[in-house]
Design a protein around this motif. Structure first.
Motif, PDB file in Angstrom:
ATOM      1  N   TRP A  70      -3.388   6.965  -6.300  1.00  0.00           N
ATOM      2  CA  TRP A  70      -2.981   6.420  -5.015  1.00  0.00           C
ATOM      3  C   TRP A  70      -4.023   5.410  -4.578  1.00  0.00           C
ATOM      4  CZ3 TRP A  70       1.717   7.213  -3.102  1.00  0.00           C
ATOM      5  CH2 TRP A  70       2.449   8.276  -3.640  1.00  0.00           C
ATOM      6  N   ASN A  72      -6.927   3.424  -2.710  1.00  0.00           N
ATOM      7  CA  ASN A  72      -8.067   3.920  -1.947  1.00  0.00           C
ATOM      8  C   ASN A  72      -7.890   3.563  -0.473  1.00  0.00           C
ATOM      9  OD1 ASN A  72      -8.821   1.228  -1.616  1.00  0.00           O
ATOM     10  ND2 ASN A  72     -10.229   1.283  -3.349  1.00  0.00           N
ATOM     11  N   ARG A  73      -8.797   4.014   0.345  1.00  0.00           N
ATOM     12  CA  ARG A  73      -8.672   3.854   1.795  1.00  0.00           C
ATOM     13  C   ARG A  73      -8.636   2.381   2.197  1.00  0.00           C
ATOM     14  NH1 ARG A  73      -9.537   7.429   5.889  1.00  0.00           N
ATOM     15  NH2 ARG A  73     -10.161   6.578   7.906  1.00  0.00           N
ATOM     16  N   ALA A  74      -9.485   1.551   1.597  1.00  0.00           N
ATOM     17  CA  ALA A  74      -9.531   0.125   1.961  1.00  0.00           C
ATOM     18  C   ALA A  74      -8.205  -0.561   1.644  1.00  0.00           C
ATOM     19  CB  ALA A  74     -10.682  -0.564   1.230  1.00  0.00           C
ATOM     20  N   SER A  76      -5.283   0.916   1.314  1.00  0.00           N
ATOM     21  CA  SER A  76      -4.272   1.495   2.200  1.00  0.00           C
ATOM     22  C   SER A  76      -4.281   0.810   3.563  1.00  0.00           C
ATOM     23  CB  SER A  76      -4.505   2.994   2.374  1.00  0.00           C
ATOM     24  OG  SER A  76      -4.347   3.660   1.151  1.00  0.00           O
ATOM     25  N   ILE A  77      -5.464   0.531   4.083  1.00  0.00           N
ATOM     26  CA  ILE A  77      -5.581  -0.153   5.373  1.00  0.00           C
ATOM     27  C   ILE A  77      -5.027  -1.567   5.264  1.00  0.00           C
ATOM     28  CG2 ILE A  77      -7.239  -1.104   7.029  1.00  0.00           C
ATOM     29  CD1 ILE A  77      -8.898   1.479   6.540  1.00  0.00           C
ATOM     30  N   ARG A  78      -5.335  -2.274   4.174  1.00  0.00           N
ATOM     31  CA  ARG A  78      -4.787  -3.620   3.974  1.00  0.00           C
ATOM     32  C   ARG A  78      -3.268  -3.601   3.933  1.00  0.00           C
ATOM     33  NH1 ARG A  78      -8.127  -7.277  -0.360  1.00  0.00           N
ATOM     34  NH2 ARG A  78      -9.916  -7.657   0.993  1.00  0.00           N
TER      35      ARG A  78
END
Length: 153
Positions: A70, A72-74, A76-78
């Motif tokens: 899945w 990563n957090r960065a 996902s934010i984008r």
């Protein structure tokens, strides 16, 4: 999502996307336009997209991808910011008009993916102008100029 294997997640997403494609197709079919467009009417674009979406969704169902990771957090934010920009685009499209809204959103998307301000603005202007000419001259589709112009004139 660590408990759900990727092939299962792909299949679930495919089923949800087929539902979305069906919803878009039904809405497009029910679209009633009081005048005629030649050669392509306003129903063709959403119907074509729904058919494409349904076809690609079937690929997810019958040929799910291999196990993967899945985002990563960065990332996902984008991706959420991209979704937000598309929502802003939909909300401002008729108010500001096609060209100004497209310039702003395309430039913001380019900046989001690390383009310089100069490159982002050039990309926004070129993509907006070219797509405006393509839609209005090539396809004969009228695009909104924005309600803000009505207030000025």
């Amino acid at each position: 999502m660590s408990n759900i294997q990727k092939p299962v997640a792909d299949r679930l997403l495919g089923i949800v996307l087929i539902g979305l494609a069906a919803f878009v197709a039904v809405q497009a079919i029910q679209l009633d336009v009081p005048f005629s467009y030649e050669p392509v009417g306003p129903k063709a674009f959403p119907l074509g997209l729904s058919i494409l979406l349904a076809g690609l969704s079937l690929v997810l169902i019958f040929k799910p991808g291999a196990d993967g990771h899945w985002p990563n957090r960065a990332l996902s934010i984008r991706l959420l910011v991209v979704l937000g920009l598309l929502l802003v685009y939909a909300l401002l499209f008729t108010r500001l008009g096609f060209v100004p809204t497209s310039v702003l959103v395309v430039a913001a998307l380019a900046r989001l993916f690390d383009a310089t301000w100069t490159k982002a603005l050039i990309t926004g202007v070129l993509m907006s102008a070219c797509s405006y000419v393509l839609f209005t001259e090539g396809l004969g589709i009228g695009l909104p100029t924005g309600t803000w112009l009505a207030a000025i004139t």
